[in-house]
Scaffold this motif. Structure first.
Motif, PDB file in Angstrom:
ATOM      1  N   THR A 278       0.824  -1.204   0.000  1.00  6.18           N
ATOM      2  CA  THR A 278       0.000   0.000   0.000  1.00  6.18           C
ATOM      3  C   THR A 278       0.862   1.259   0.000  1.00  6.18           C
ATOM      4  OG1 THR A 278      -1.734  -1.193   1.210  1.00  6.18           O
ATOM      5  CG2 THR A 278      -1.858   1.202   1.208  1.00  6.18           C
ATOM      6  N   VAL A 279       1.895   1.275   0.826  1.00  2.00           N
ATOM      7  CA  VAL A 279       2.788   2.435   0.895  1.00  2.00           C
ATOM      8  C   VAL A 279       3.544   2.612  -0.417  1.00  2.00           C
ATOM      9  CG1 VAL A 279       4.882   3.335   1.985  1.00  2.00           C
ATOM     10  CG2 VAL A 279       3.037   2.396   3.397  1.00  2.00           C
ATOM     11  N   MET A 280       4.102   1.523  -0.941  1.00  2.00           N
ATOM     12  CA  MET A 280       4.912   1.639  -2.157  1.00  2.00           C
ATOM     13  C   MET A 280       4.069   2.024  -3.377  1.00  2.00           C
ATOM     14  SD  MET A 280       8.013   1.439  -1.472  1.00  2.00           S
ATOM     15  CE  MET A 280       8.860   1.196   0.088  1.00  2.00           C
ATOM     16  N   ALA A 281       2.793   1.625  -3.381  1.00  2.00           N
ATOM     17  CA  ALA A 281       1.921   2.013  -4.489  1.00  2.00           C
ATOM     18  C   ALA A 281       1.710   3.522  -4.530  1.00  2.00           C
ATOM     19  CB  ALA A 281       0.573   1.307  -4.376  1.00  2.00           C
ATOM     20  N   ARG A 282       1.856   4.197  -3.383  1.00  2.00           N
ATOM     21  CA  ARG A 282       1.668   5.641  -3.305  1.00  2.00           C
ATOM     22  C   ARG A 282       2.993   6.409  -3.318  1.00  2.00           C
ATOM     23  NH1 ARG A 282      -3.158   7.669  -1.812  1.00  2.00           N
ATOM     24  NH2 ARG A 282      -4.832   6.210  -1.335  1.00  2.00           N
TER      25      ARG A 282
ATOM     26  N   ASP B 293      13.472   5.582 -11.487  1.00  2.00           N
ATOM     27  CA  ASP B 293      14.159   4.412 -12.049  1.00  2.00           C
ATOM     28  C   ASP B 293      13.831   3.149 -11.264  1.00  2.00           C
ATOM     29  OD1 ASP B 293      15.372   6.020 -13.976  1.00  2.00           O
ATOM     30  OD2 ASP B 293      17.094   6.444 -12.687  1.00  2.00           O
ATOM     31  N   GLY B 294      12.576   3.041 -10.824  1.00  2.00           N
ATOM     32  CA  GLY B 294      12.139   1.845 -10.115  1.00  2.00           C
ATOM     33  C   GLY B 294      12.495   1.824  -8.646  1.00  2.00           C
ATOM     34  N   ARG B 295      13.123   2.888  -8.147  1.00  2.00           N
ATOM     35  CA  ARG B 295      13.546   2.912  -6.750  1.00  2.00           C
ATOM     36  C   ARG B 295      12.687   3.911  -5.970  1.00  2.00           C
ATOM     37  NH1 ARG B 295      18.136   5.406  -6.501  1.00  2.00           N
ATOM     38  NH2 ARG B 295      18.232   6.073  -8.666  1.00  2.00           N
ATOM     39  N   PRO B 296      12.271   3.555  -4.735  1.00  2.00           N
ATOM     40  CA  PRO B 296      11.420   4.464  -3.951  1.00  2.00           C
ATOM     41  C   PRO B 296      12.171   5.724  -3.563  1.00  2.00           C
ATOM     42  CG  PRO B 296      12.169   2.639  -2.584  1.00  2.00           C
ATOM     43  CD  PRO B 296      12.580   2.313  -3.994  1.00  2.00           C
ATOM     44  N   GLU B 297      11.464   6.826  -3.613  1.00  2.00           N
ATOM     45  CA  GLU B 297      12.052   8.113  -3.250  1.00  2.00           C
ATOM     46  C   GLU B 297      11.672   8.443  -1.817  1.00  2.00           C
ATOM     47  OE1 GLU B 297      12.091  12.774  -4.820  1.00  2.00           O
ATOM     48  OE2 GLU B 297      10.749  11.297  -5.704  1.00  2.00           O
ATOM     49  N   PHE B 298      12.664   8.746  -1.007  1.00  2.00           N
ATOM     50  CA  PHE B 298      12.400   9.087   0.388  1.00  2.00           C
ATOM     51  C   PHE B 298      11.861  10.514   0.483  1.00  2.00           C
ATOM     52  CE2 PHE B 298      15.146   5.521   0.659  1.00  2.00           C
ATOM     53  CZ  PHE B 298      14.895   4.916   1.871  1.00  2.00           C
ATOM     54  N   GLY B 299      11.010  10.738   1.484  1.00  2.00           N
ATOM     55  CA  GLY B 299      10.411  12.047   1.646  1.00  2.00           C
ATOM     56  C   GLY B 299      10.848  12.734   2.920  1.00  2.00           C
ATOM     57  N   ALA B 300       9.945  12.757   3.905  1.00  2.00           N
ATOM     58  CA  ALA B 300      10.190  13.517   5.131  1.00  2.00           C
ATOM     59  C   ALA B 300      11.196  12.856   6.055  1.00  2.00           C
ATOM     60  CB  ALA B 300       8.868  13.710   5.878  1.00  2.00           C
ATOM     61  N   ALA B 301      11.691  11.675   5.714  1.00  2.00           N
ATOM     62  CA  ALA B 301      12.609  10.970   6.594  1.00  2.00           C
ATOM     63  C   ALA B 301      13.851  11.797   6.903  1.00  2.00           C
ATOM     64  CB  ALA B 301      13.014   9.637   5.963  1.00  2.00           C
ATOM     65  N   ALA B 302      14.299  12.610   5.945  1.00  2.00           N
ATOM     66  CA  ALA B 302      15.507  13.407   6.154  1.00  2.00           C
ATOM     67  C   ALA B 302      15.358  14.360   7.329  1.00  2.00           C
ATOM     68  CB  ALA B 302      15.824  14.202   4.893  1.00  2.00           C
ATOM     69  N   PHE B 303      14.125  14.705   7.672  1.00  2.00           N
ATOM     70  CA  PHE B 303      13.888  15.662   8.741  1.00  2.00           C
ATOM     71  C   PHE B 303      13.488  14.993  10.056  1.00  2.00           C
ATOM     72  CE2 PHE B 303      12.922  17.488   4.644  1.00  2.00           C
ATOM     73  CZ  PHE B 303      13.660  18.657   4.652  1.00  2.00           C
TER      74      PHE B 303
END
Length: 292
Positions: free
Chosen positions: A184-188, A193-203
């Protein structure tokens, strides 16, 4: 991108043409309610003709519905099918409604649906949710913004409600549930290039929270962004372990319980992932010399 795996037909052979797979391009939330509906139909032993005689839809249209082709179905049809297949209507409605809005159906069209009083999930599912929801939200937050995070976690528990008997019959409920959350998470999650992009984790990493000065936080942010880019190359289970262990500091025993995998597997994943990341972020002189 991780996608749910279509379960095999669990029922004996039935007369008539075999039901085709879900069509390409079906949205993630549409798929979220369609897969349990298909699974329950295939397990029931009923034929499309059987369903066609009990719901206000021709069997050819039921076939289209179960493959996700044709027009997005009205709720009354889905409700009729849920009654025949003995699926809980409330989580099915919640997923159906969200998918309808994402399919650009108007609010007026969606709100014409007749909905009975909301139902309560099974007691053991409610207990499971209380134990896991905070950690599920932490995981989802790494990849999604707050709104998408909340939708993904809510959708996960609706999917589990629809598939709870299937989850109970699985080798490990925790693993079954984690697979549902991850899909469910990966679908959103945006992918590059087929790799998940990290979001708010950096903060929101443990390392970043421990720093107080601006220069320290800037340096840690740059290091974190480099780490996230490298982590996106990891295999699924290694990525999940590293998110929970390195970004949130959950102990190995807690990660093992959350993922439903042996403690030895968690330690092995972390060891292999750490070795890979060290080679990417801090390559040895020999490695750098061999790089084209």
């Amino acid at each position: 991108m991780t996608t749910p795996i279509e379960p095999p037909d669990p029922a004996p052979l039935r007369p008539g043409r075999k039901l085709g797979p879900i069509a390409d391009g079906v949205g993630s939330v549409h798929r979220a309610w369609l897969e349990p509906l298909r699974y329950t139909y295939l397990k029931s032993g009923l034929t499309l003709s059987d369903l066609g005689s009990k719901v206000p839809l021709h069997k050819s249209k039921i076939s289209e519905l179960l493959r996700g082709t044709g027009l997005y179905p009205r709720w009354e049809i889905i409700l009729s099918l849920s009654v025949q297949l003995r699926l809980p209507s409330w989580p099915l409605y919640r997923l159906w409604r969200q998918a309808a809005l994402e399919a650009q159906k108007s609010t007026d069209w969606v709100d014409k649906a007749s909905v009975t009083t909301s139902q309560s999930p099974p007691l053991d599912l409610r207990a499971f949710r209380e134990m896991t929801e905070d950690d599920y939200s932490l995981y989802a937050q790494v990849f999604l913004d707050d709104d998408q995070r909340d939708k993904a976690v809510s959708n996960t528990y609706d999917i589990l409600w629809l598939r709870w008997n299937e989850a109970l019959a699985s080798p490990d409920i925790r693993r079954f549930a984690w697979d549902a959350l991850r899909a469910t998470v990966m679908a959103r999650t945006p992918h590059i290039d087929g790799r998940p992009e990290f979001g708010a984790a950096a903060f929101d990493t443990v390392a970043l929270q421990s720093l107080t000065t601006v220069p320290e936080r800037v340096d840690q942010m740059a290091e974190s962004l480099q780490l996230f880019k490298a982590m996106s190359w990891l295999p699924d289970q290694q990525l999940d372990v590293m998110v929970l262990r390195r970004l949130y500091g959950i102990d190995p025993e807690g990660v093992s319980a959350l993922l439903g995998v042996p403690l030895a597997a968690v330690r092995s994943c972390e060891r292999h992932a750490a070795h890979f990341l060290e080679g990417v972020i801090c390559p040895s002189p020999e490695t750098e010399g061999n790089t084209a």
